[in-house]
Motif scaffolding. Sequence first.
Motif, PDB file in Angstrom:
ATOM      1  N   SER A  64      17.505 -18.616  55.769  1.00 19.29           N
ATOM      2  CA  SER A  64      17.385 -18.095  54.395  1.00 19.29           C
ATOM      3  C   SER A  64      16.004 -18.413  53.856  1.00 19.29           C
ATOM      4  O   SER A  64      15.320 -19.318  54.369  1.00 19.29           O
ATOM      5  CB  SER A  64      18.443 -18.735  53.476  1.00 19.29           C
ATOM      6  N   ALA A  65      15.621 -17.706  52.801  1.00 17.60           N
ATOM      7  CA  ALA A  65      14.384 -18.068  52.099  1.00 17.60           C
ATOM      8  C   ALA A  65      14.563 -19.414  51.408  1.00 17.60           C
ATOM      9  O   ALA A  65      13.606 -20.189  51.284  1.00 17.60           O
ATOM     10  CB  ALA A  65      14.036 -17.007  51.065  1.00 17.60           C
ATOM     11  N   THR A  66      15.786 -19.694  50.980  1.00 21.08           N
ATOM     12  CA  THR A  66      16.046 -20.979  50.323  1.00 21.08           C
ATOM     13  C   THR A  66      15.682 -22.122  51.269  1.00 21.08           C
ATOM     14  O   THR A  66      14.991 -23.071  50.870  1.00 21.08           O
ATOM     15  CB  THR A  66      17.542 -21.073  49.911  1.00 21.08           C
ATOM     16  N   THR A  90      13.667 -16.388  37.290  1.00 20.89           N
ATOM     17  CA  THR A  90      13.711 -16.180  38.738  1.00 20.89           C
ATOM     18  C   THR A  90      15.119 -16.498  39.203  1.00 20.89           C
ATOM     19  O   THR A  90      15.966 -16.932  38.417  1.00 20.89           O
ATOM     20  CB  THR A  90      12.693 -17.084  39.474  1.00 20.89           C
ATOM     21  N   PHE A  91      15.367 -16.313  40.503  1.00 15.87           N
ATOM     22  CA  PHE A  91      16.643 -16.701  41.077  1.00 15.87           C
ATOM     23  C   PHE A  91      16.709 -18.230  41.136  1.00 15.87           C
ATOM     24  O   PHE A  91      15.676 -18.902  41.281  1.00 15.87           O
ATOM     25  CB  PHE A  91      16.774 -16.103  42.482  1.00 15.87           C
ATOM     26  N   ALA A  93      17.393 -20.369  43.290  1.00 16.02           N
ATOM     27  CA  ALA A  93      16.883 -21.084  44.472  1.00 16.02           C
ATOM     28  C   ALA A  93      15.463 -21.604  44.249  1.00 16.02           C
ATOM     29  O   ALA A  93      15.109 -22.685  44.750  1.00 16.02           O
ATOM     30  CB  ALA A  93      16.920 -20.175  45.698  1.00 16.02           C
ATOM     31  N   THR A  94      14.640 -20.853  43.525  1.00 18.03           N
ATOM     32  CA  THR A  94      13.232 -21.234  43.347  1.00 18.03           C
ATOM     33  C   THR A  94      13.110 -22.642  42.768  1.00 18.03           C
ATOM     34  O   THR A  94      12.260 -23.431  43.209  1.00 18.03           O
ATOM     35  CB  THR A  94      12.515 -20.222  42.419  1.00 18.03           C
ATOM     36  N   VAL A 136       6.617 -16.524  41.854  1.00 23.67           N
ATOM     37  CA  VAL A 136       7.485 -15.496  42.448  1.00 23.67           C
ATOM     38  C   VAL A 136       6.794 -14.145  42.237  1.00 23.67           C
ATOM     39  O   VAL A 136       6.329 -13.870  41.137  1.00 23.67           O
ATOM     40  CB  VAL A 136       8.869 -15.487  41.744  1.00 23.67           C
ATOM     41  N   ASP A 162       6.956 -17.978  46.477  1.00 22.96           N
ATOM     42  CA  ASP A 162       8.301 -17.454  46.675  1.00 22.96           C
ATOM     43  C   ASP A 162       8.139 -15.941  46.763  1.00 22.96           C
ATOM     44  O   ASP A 162       8.131 -15.233  45.747  1.00 22.96           O
ATOM     45  CB  ASP A 162       9.226 -17.868  45.529  1.00 22.96           C
ATOM     46  N   ALA A 164      10.176 -13.919  48.197  1.00 23.98           N
ATOM     47  CA  ALA A 164      11.494 -13.381  48.586  1.00 23.98           C
ATOM     48  C   ALA A 164      11.560 -11.870  48.396  1.00 23.98           C
ATOM     49  O   ALA A 164      12.232 -11.171  49.149  1.00 23.98           O
ATOM     50  CB  ALA A 164      12.594 -14.064  47.781  1.00 23.98           C
ATOM     51  N   HIS A 165      10.859 -11.365  47.363  1.00 25.98           N
ATOM     52  CA  HIS A 165      10.918  -9.921  47.055  1.00 25.98           C
ATOM     53  C   HIS A 165       9.755  -9.147  47.677  1.00 25.98           C
ATOM     54  O   HIS A 165       9.633  -7.955  47.432  1.00 25.98           O
ATOM     55  CB  HIS A 165      10.814  -9.704  45.537  1.00 25.98           C
ATOM     56  N   SER A 186      12.378 -13.557  52.039  1.00 23.92           N
ATOM     57  CA  SER A 186      13.832 -13.514  52.216  1.00 23.92           C
ATOM     58  C   SER A 186      14.220 -12.235  52.938  1.00 23.92           C
ATOM     59  O   SER A 186      13.664 -11.168  52.667  1.00 23.92           O
ATOM     60  CB  SER A 186      14.549 -13.541  50.864  1.00 23.92           C
ATOM     61  N   HIS A 188      17.648 -11.452  53.004  1.00 25.71           N
ATOM     62  CA  HIS A 188      19.005 -11.233  52.503  1.00 25.71           C
ATOM     63  C   HIS A 188      19.268  -9.718  52.468  1.00 25.71           C
ATOM     64  O   HIS A 188      18.327  -8.942  52.329  1.00 25.71           O
ATOM     65  CB  HIS A 188      19.073 -11.865  51.094  1.00 25.71           C
ATOM     66  N   LYS A 191      17.301  -7.330  50.249  1.00 23.73           N
ATOM     67  CA  LYS A 191      15.832  -7.332  50.281  1.00 23.73           C
ATOM     68  C   LYS A 191      15.297  -6.099  51.037  1.00 23.73           C
ATOM     69  O   LYS A 191      16.058  -5.338  51.596  1.00 23.73           O
ATOM     70  CB  LYS A 191      15.326  -8.633  50.926  1.00 23.73           C
ATOM     71  N   GLY A 198      18.731 -14.512  56.027  1.00 22.34           N
ATOM     72  CA  GLY A 198      17.564 -15.001  56.764  1.00 22.34           C
ATOM     73  C   GLY A 198      16.323 -15.059  55.901  1.00 22.34           C
ATOM     74  O   GLY A 198      16.305 -14.607  54.757  1.00 22.34           O
ATOM     75  N   TYR A 324      16.809 -11.516  36.324  1.00 24.12           N
ATOM     76  CA  TYR A 324      17.730 -12.632  36.371  1.00 24.12           C
ATOM     77  C   TYR A 324      17.907 -13.177  34.960  1.00 24.12           C
ATOM     78  O   TYR A 324      16.960 -13.074  34.160  1.00 24.12           O
ATOM     79  CB  TYR A 324      17.162 -13.785  37.228  1.00 24.12           C
TER      80      TYR A 324
END
Length: 384
Positions: A64-66, A90-91, A93-94, A136, A162, A164-165, A186, A188, A191, A198, A324
């Motif tokens: 995961s990105a996390t 943000t999400f 996790a950040t 992010v 981050d 992720a996006h 990320s 996910h 994405k 992942g 978010y």
Amino acid sequence: MKKTIKKPIVTFIPFTRPTIDEATIRAVADVLRSGWITTGPNVKALEKSLSEYVGGREVRTFTSATGALEVALQVCNIGPGDEVLVPAMTFAATANVVLRVGAKPVFVDVELATRNFDIAKAESAITKRTKAIMPVHFAGLPVNMDALYKLAKRKNLRVIEDAAHAIGSAWKGKRIGSFGDLVCFSFHPNKNITTIEGGAIALANADEARRVDVLRFHGQQRDAAGNIDYVEAGGKYNLTDVAACVGVGQLRQLEKFNSRRRTLAMRYFEKLHTTPAMLLPVHGDAGHSWHMFAPLLPLDKINITRDEFIRAMAARGIGVGLHYPALHLFTLYRRMGNKRGDFPHAEQIGDSTVTLPLFPAMRMSDVDRVCRACAEILAAARKR
Ligand SMILES: Cc1ncc(COP(=O)(O)O)c(C=O)c1O
């Protein structure tokens, strides 16, 4: 004779949906039959392709990105007593990963137009304890990378992006991940490309890449003869070969996916006209990967709530996401003393944002349908 009334077939448009081609599905079946399904040749192949994609930098995949973000913090030796700057919108996790390594996430407000970290505000949040900045690239629009890295250099701070996006996003023609410090993606399913679950980290420093190898797999190290030693209390974040095989197939299509996302986003700009008007995201240049299209509702000019808007869209067969709510207002972060009023832009976005459908398999007519639904719902709800 009973008359049958034919109802028109209205297909549901989710806010996102992965596109997995048949060649990838067949390749996954081959991996499943191969007898080797955990980390193996497909992970190697994905890491090699990702590395080529980001200009030859070191890349390591994760579950995961996390996980990638948490290990990135560990690689930078960030822990108790340290502060890390994170956006207030943000999400979870950040900021959660900062707490998980024992450090303190310090929130910074975002810009209303870009939804990105406000670099000027980040500078004023720096203290003697600040060790890193964690921006992010919201919805795939890169933060101002010149200003970010100039600040980091001047203040001697690490940067953990981050991203992720932001797989496929670019700043001034340079891909996100191809430059800078530590960059986490990320994969996910929502994405721009997926490995089911992942993520990955791209980094500049080969020694740090070796430390990532250790930290992502039990803290395990092997000497030249293959003898195993445990040198850190590592986690377990290795991607499976099944997941990596999906990723290899996805990465092949990333440019096509992102180009389609861009075309669809441009259609939204062309067709999304509501009264009262929604606050649209900034147009972005060619470097925007259009992970999401998230306008803000004009809540002060309509007599329905966001929940009612989302329900009205669902009744028309359209899924709407929410990315978010302001992060500092969740229980975990309120407990740390954050409160409403601290980060006005994050709060305004968090209260009024809606994520409209955007994914490569969408048709132009789907975008038009979403735009018509928004226009009808807002017109009916307009305060007179
Ligand atoms: C901004 C941001 N950071 C981190 C993550 C975590 O990604 P993952 O689900 O791969 O752990 C996400 C996932 O949605 C995200 O949107």
